[in-house]
Every structure is written in structure tokens, then in C-alpha cells.
Design a protein around this motif. Structure first.
Motif, PDB file in Angstrom:
ATOM      1  N   TYR A 192      16.225  -4.488  -5.632  1.00 35.54           N
ATOM      2  CA  TYR A 192      14.983  -4.156  -4.927  1.00 35.54           C
ATOM      3  C   TYR A 192      15.166  -2.883  -4.095  1.00 35.54           C
ATOM      4  N   ARG A 193      16.314  -2.789  -3.400  1.00 36.06           N
ATOM      5  CA  ARG A 193      16.557  -1.611  -2.560  1.00 36.06           C
ATOM      6  C   ARG A 193      16.527  -0.340  -3.398  1.00 36.06           C
ATOM      7  N   GLU A 194      17.156  -0.396  -4.566  1.00 35.84           N
ATOM      8  CA  GLU A 194      17.203   0.816  -5.405  1.00 35.84           C
ATOM      9  C   GLU A 194      15.804   1.167  -5.929  1.00 35.84           C
ATOM     10  N   GLY A 195      15.086   0.143  -6.388  1.00 39.58           N
ATOM     11  CA  GLY A 195      13.732   0.391  -6.917  1.00 39.58           C
ATOM     12  C   GLY A 195      12.803   0.908  -5.823  1.00 39.58           C
ATOM     13  N   LEU A 201       0.831  -1.212   0.000  1.00 41.82           N
ATOM     14  CA  LEU A 201       0.000   0.000   0.000  1.00 41.82           C
ATOM     15  C   LEU A 201       0.866   1.262   0.000  1.00 41.82           C
ATOM     16  N   THR A 202       2.005   1.203   0.665  1.00 38.09           N
ATOM     17  CA  THR A 202       2.925   2.354   0.663  1.00 38.09           C
ATOM     18  C   THR A 202       3.358   2.641  -0.775  1.00 38.09           C
ATOM     19  N   LEU A 203       3.728   1.588  -1.486  1.00 41.14           N
ATOM     20  CA  LEU A 203       4.190   1.773  -2.867  1.00 41.14           C
ATOM     21  C   LEU A 203       3.060   2.265  -3.763  1.00 41.14           C
ATOM     22  N   MET A 204       1.868   1.743  -3.538  1.00 39.39           N
ATOM     23  CA  MET A 204       0.722   2.211  -4.334  1.00 39.39           C
ATOM     24  C   MET A 204       0.487   3.711  -4.105  1.00 39.39           C
ATOM     25  N   ALA A 205       0.711   4.151  -2.871  1.00 43.22           N
ATOM     26  CA  ALA A 205       0.484   5.561  -2.553  1.00 43.22           C
ATOM     27  C   ALA A 205       1.587   6.454  -3.135  1.00 43.22           C
ATOM     28  N   HIS A 206       2.803   5.966  -3.128  1.00 42.63           N
ATOM     29  CA  HIS A 206       3.914   6.809  -3.588  1.00 42.63           C
ATOM     30  C   HIS A 206       4.062   6.800  -5.102  1.00 42.63           C
ATOM     31  N   LYS A 237       3.943  -1.706  -9.489  1.00 50.04           N
ATOM     32  CA  LYS A 237       3.795  -2.785 -10.489  1.00 50.04           C
ATOM     33  C   LYS A 237       5.166  -3.370 -10.844  1.00 50.04           C
ATOM     34  N   ASN A 238       6.146  -2.487 -11.088  1.00 51.26           N
ATOM     35  CA  ASN A 238       7.473  -2.974 -11.495  1.00 51.26           C
ATOM     36  C   ASN A 238       8.111  -3.843 -10.411  1.00 51.26           C
ATOM     37  N   LEU A 239       8.022  -3.362  -9.163  1.00 52.53           N
ATOM     38  CA  LEU A 239       8.637  -4.137  -8.076  1.00 52.53           C
ATOM     39  C   LEU A 239       7.888  -5.444  -7.850  1.00 52.53           C
ATOM     40  N   GLY A 240       6.572  -5.420  -8.065  1.00 54.18           N
ATOM     41  CA  GLY A 240       5.768  -6.643  -7.942  1.00 54.18           C
ATOM     42  C   GLY A 240       6.244  -7.678  -8.960  1.00 54.18           C
ATOM     43  N   ARG A 241       6.522  -7.213 -10.182  1.00 60.18           N
ATOM     44  CA  ARG A 241       7.013  -8.130 -11.227  1.00 60.18           C
ATOM     45  C   ARG A 241       8.388  -8.679 -10.845  1.00 60.18           C
ATOM     46  N   LEU A 242       9.230  -7.783 -10.312  1.00 62.85           N
ATOM     47  CA  LEU A 242      10.569  -8.197  -9.888  1.00 62.85           C
ATOM     48  C   LEU A 242      10.468  -9.272  -8.804  1.00 62.85           C
ATOM     49  N   VAL A 243       9.599  -9.058  -7.830  1.00 64.40           N
ATOM     50  CA  VAL A 243       9.433 -10.026  -6.738  1.00 64.40           C
ATOM     51  C   VAL A 243       8.883 -11.355  -7.269  1.00 64.40           C
ATOM     52  N   ALA A 244       7.986 -11.260  -8.254  1.00 62.49           N
ATOM     53  CA  ALA A 244       7.421 -12.501  -8.813  1.00 62.49           C
ATOM     54  C   ALA A 244       8.512 -13.342  -9.492  1.00 62.49           C
ATOM     55  N   ASN A 245       9.568 -12.663  -9.988  1.00 55.60           N
ATOM     56  CA  ASN A 245      10.644 -13.391 -10.670  1.00 55.60           C
ATOM     57  C   ASN A 245      11.882 -13.550  -9.788  1.00 55.60           C
ATOM     58  N   ILE A 246      11.685 -13.503  -8.498  1.00 60.82           N
ATOM     59  CA  ILE A 246      12.812 -13.500  -7.559  1.00 60.82           C
ATOM     60  C   ILE A 246      13.744 -14.706  -7.757  1.00 60.82           C
ATOM     61  N   LYS A 247      13.185 -15.809  -8.230  1.00 54.29           N
ATOM     62  CA  LYS A 247      14.013 -17.030  -8.383  1.00 54.29           C
ATOM     63  C   LYS A 247      15.058 -16.880  -9.482  1.00 54.29           C
ATOM     64  N   ASP A 248      14.874 -15.887 -10.369  1.00 54.50           N
ATOM     65  CA  ASP A 248      15.837 -15.705 -11.473  1.00 54.50           C
ATOM     66  C   ASP A 248      17.121 -15.020 -11.021  1.00 54.50           C
ATOM     67  N   TYR A 249      17.168 -14.536  -9.785  1.00 53.32           N
ATOM     68  CA  TYR A 249      18.335 -13.765  -9.332  1.00 53.32           C
ATOM     69  C   TYR A 249      18.955 -14.424  -8.108  1.00 53.32           C
TER      70      TYR A 249
END
Ligand code: SF4
Length: 316
Positions: free
Chosen positions: A224-227, A192-197, A203-215
Motif C-alpha cells: 500500500y505504501r508503495e502504491g 479524494l487526494t488519490l482521485m486528484a493525483h 481504483k487499484n488501491l481501492g481494489r487492494l484495500v477491498a482484498n486486504i484479508k488476503d495479505y
């Protein structure tokens, strides 16, 4: 209350007499209101690189090819290389200290974050960045950096402090070893914090997290920290906050009675129109959450991004 949130700061803003004229530039907001929450790490790069107090004034000049740090009265005396060396080494040290933010002194050719005067033939332009702060932002692009004067603006102040708490929470949540499980749990609490900011970053970070196994976890941690920290630089607008509040409202659809629903709708609408501050719908939602507990919602940082005693949401 904690003292373990480390925040770097230009020494003069903390009240140290390190300026060229032996003065300081104390920010009362910093010394009175922030000191109970943060452990400040003061740095005066000019003194750090060996200049005395008092000392001749210095400024940035540009001859088209490069920007140089020189003495105002005698531009033949140059301090550029020394300052760049000091900055690189000092920022390298700070990088190992888990800093969660940095408050710099505005307009300084060393510490200014933006709009620092650069003198050229024919006039001056407010387009420079202090040499130390430039290195700080280059080596730690995720770090919340703000100028002392801008902290008098309630919106900028709230955003900066919220970012500091996000980064501290990120470090605490990851501990010594970031794992996929820890990152997914953290992301869930910040939805919700990200949705507000910044909905796009959400959306981008959600996609990144969904593909977490690739990294591998370290690469993912850095990305993730930078995004995350770039996303929260965007201030949470009234429009985005309203969307998040309506999203929250959806969770109470079944639990709330008719009157309670009407009341929540009215308070959110009043906030949307600028009649009530953000704190009003948030307080009501927390009240409903206490009556109708929901684990996912109670973990959402959006509802409590920083200690309530800091009173940062009063004017928003
Ligand atoms: S602005 Fe920076 S370099 Fe100048 S006195 Fe303050 S801390 Fe030192």
C-alpha cells in the motif's frame, strides 16, 4: 507546527561548506521556509566516504560497460566502489529513521537525481543519476525525492511537500502496528487526494484495500505504501481537481440553498477555466462544511494536505 517530520538533504543545500571548493549551495527556500516544519537530516556522501574539503572535482564516466566515479583531472583515480559501499550502508541507516522526503543537490555526480552528466568518448550526455541518490531511490522507492532547483517551481514544490505530509500521516496513522482497520481508515481519508493525483491508482488501491484479508498486514503495508507514494508523484491536474470538486459539490446537494449552489458552481467553473486558483473553491467548500458539517468530508486530506501557513496552493 511540528519538528518531527524528518527530511534527508544534501548537506551543501542546507548551507554546510562541504563542496569541493569549500563552498555551499544554500537553498533559501529550504533554510527560510521549510525549516520550521521539517527536521533536516544532512548527508554529504563525498565527505562521508572520506574525501576532504576542499577536494578535486569528480565526475561520472562511462565506457559502455559501466558508469564510474573518477577525478576530473586524473580519471585513473576512481572512487566508485567506495561511494557505492558508503551509499549502501548510509541509506541502510536512513531507512530506519522514518524519513518522509529527501532534497538532493542537482547535477552532482553523487547527489543529482536526474540528468547528471556522464562523460563518454566523443562527448557527454545528461542521462546519469548521482551514485548516492541512485542507491537512495533503489532502497526506498516510496520516498519523495526532489532536487533543490526544482523546488522553485510552484507546482513541483507543492507536489513534493504534499507527498512528504502524506508519508508522515501514513506513518503516524499506522503507529507501531499497522492493522487492517488502520489501513482502511487511512485509505478512506485519502480517497479524494488519490482521485486528484491519479484516478487509476485510486481504483487499484481501492481494489487492494477491498482484498486486504488476503495479505498479512506487513505485506499489505509495504504494497500500500508503495502504491500510495507512486500515485501521489503524479501532480493533481486541474482536470482531476475539478472532478474532485464536483464530487464534493454532490455532498452538499441537499444542504445548500439555491444561491449557495450557484456560487459553488461558478467558483468551480472559474477554477476549471484557470480564472481562479484552487484555493478559491476549497475555501468556499470549507466554509460550507463549517455550516453543514459532514464527518467524511472534514476528514478528507484533499481539503488540507499541508499547513495553510505554507501558502503552497496560492499559485495552483
Ligand atoms: S552535492 Fe552531495 S556530495 Fe556534493 S557537496 Fe553537496 S552534499 Fe556533498
Amino acid at each position: 507546527m511540528t519538528n518531527s517530520i524528518k527530511v534527508g538533504i544534501s548537506s551543501c543545500v542546507l548551507g554546510e561548506n562541504v563542496r569541493f571548493d569549500s563552498g555551499h549551495k544554500t537553498s533559501k527556500f529550504v533554510t527560510k521556509e521549510l525549516t520550521p516544519y521539517f527536521e533536516f537530516v544532512p548527508v554529504c556522501p563525498e565527505v562521508g566516504m572520506g574525501m576532504p574539503v576542499p577536494r578535486p572535482t569528480i565526475r561520472l564516466i562511462s565506457d559502455q560497460e559501466r558508469v564510474a566515479l573518477v577525478e576530473t583531472k586524473n580519471p585513473d583515480i576512481e572512487h566508485t566502489a567506495k561511494m557505492l559501499d558508503f551509499s549502501e550502508q548510509k541509506v541502510g541507516e536512513l531507512k530506519n529513521q522514518d524519513l518522509c522526503g529527501y532534497i538532493v543537490c542537482a547535477k552532482s555526480p553523487t547527489c543529482g537525481m536526474e540528468r547528471v552528466k556522464i562523460y563518454r568518448k566523443g562527448g557527454a550526455e545528461n542521462t546519469g543519476v548521482g551514485l548516492f541518490t541512485q542507491e537512495l531511490m533503489k532502497q526506498m522507492p516510496w520516498l519523495p525525492v526532489e532536487e533543490d532547483g526544482r523546488l522553485n517551481d510552484p507546482v513541483l514544490k507543492e507536489n513534493f511537500i504534499a507527498r512528504i505530509f502524506v508519508l508522515r500521516d501514513f506513518y503516524d496513522s499506522m503507529g507501531d502496528e499497522p492493522t487492517a482497520g488502520k489501513l482502511v481508515a487511512f485509505h478512506s481519508r485519502y480517497k479524494l487526494t488519490l482521485m486528484a493525483h491519479h484516478p487509476q491508482s485510486y481504483k487499484n488501491l481501492g481494489r487492494l484495500v477491498a482484498n486486504i484479508k488476503d495479505y498479512d498486514s506487513n505485506t499489505f503495508y509495504q504494497m500500500y505504501r508503495e502504491g500510495l507514494m507512486k500515485a501521489v508523484v503524479h501532480r493533481a491536474s486541474r482536470k482531476n481537481n475539478t472532478n474532485v470538486l464536483m464530487h464534493l459539490q454532490g455532498y452538499f446537494k441537499r444542504a445548500l440553498g439555491k444561491d449557495e449552489k450557484v456560487e459553488l458552481c461558478r467558483v468551480i467553473e472559474d477554477y476549471r477555466q484557470g480564472i481562479l486558483p484552487l484555493l478559491a473553491p476549497i475555501t468556499l467548500i470549507k466554509h460550507y462544511l463549517a455550516a453543514y458539517p459532514d464527518e467524511y468530508l472534514s476528514e478528507q486530506k484533499f481539503l488540507q494536505p499541508h499547513p495553510q501557513e505554507m501558502r503552497l496552493r496560492y499559485g495552483l
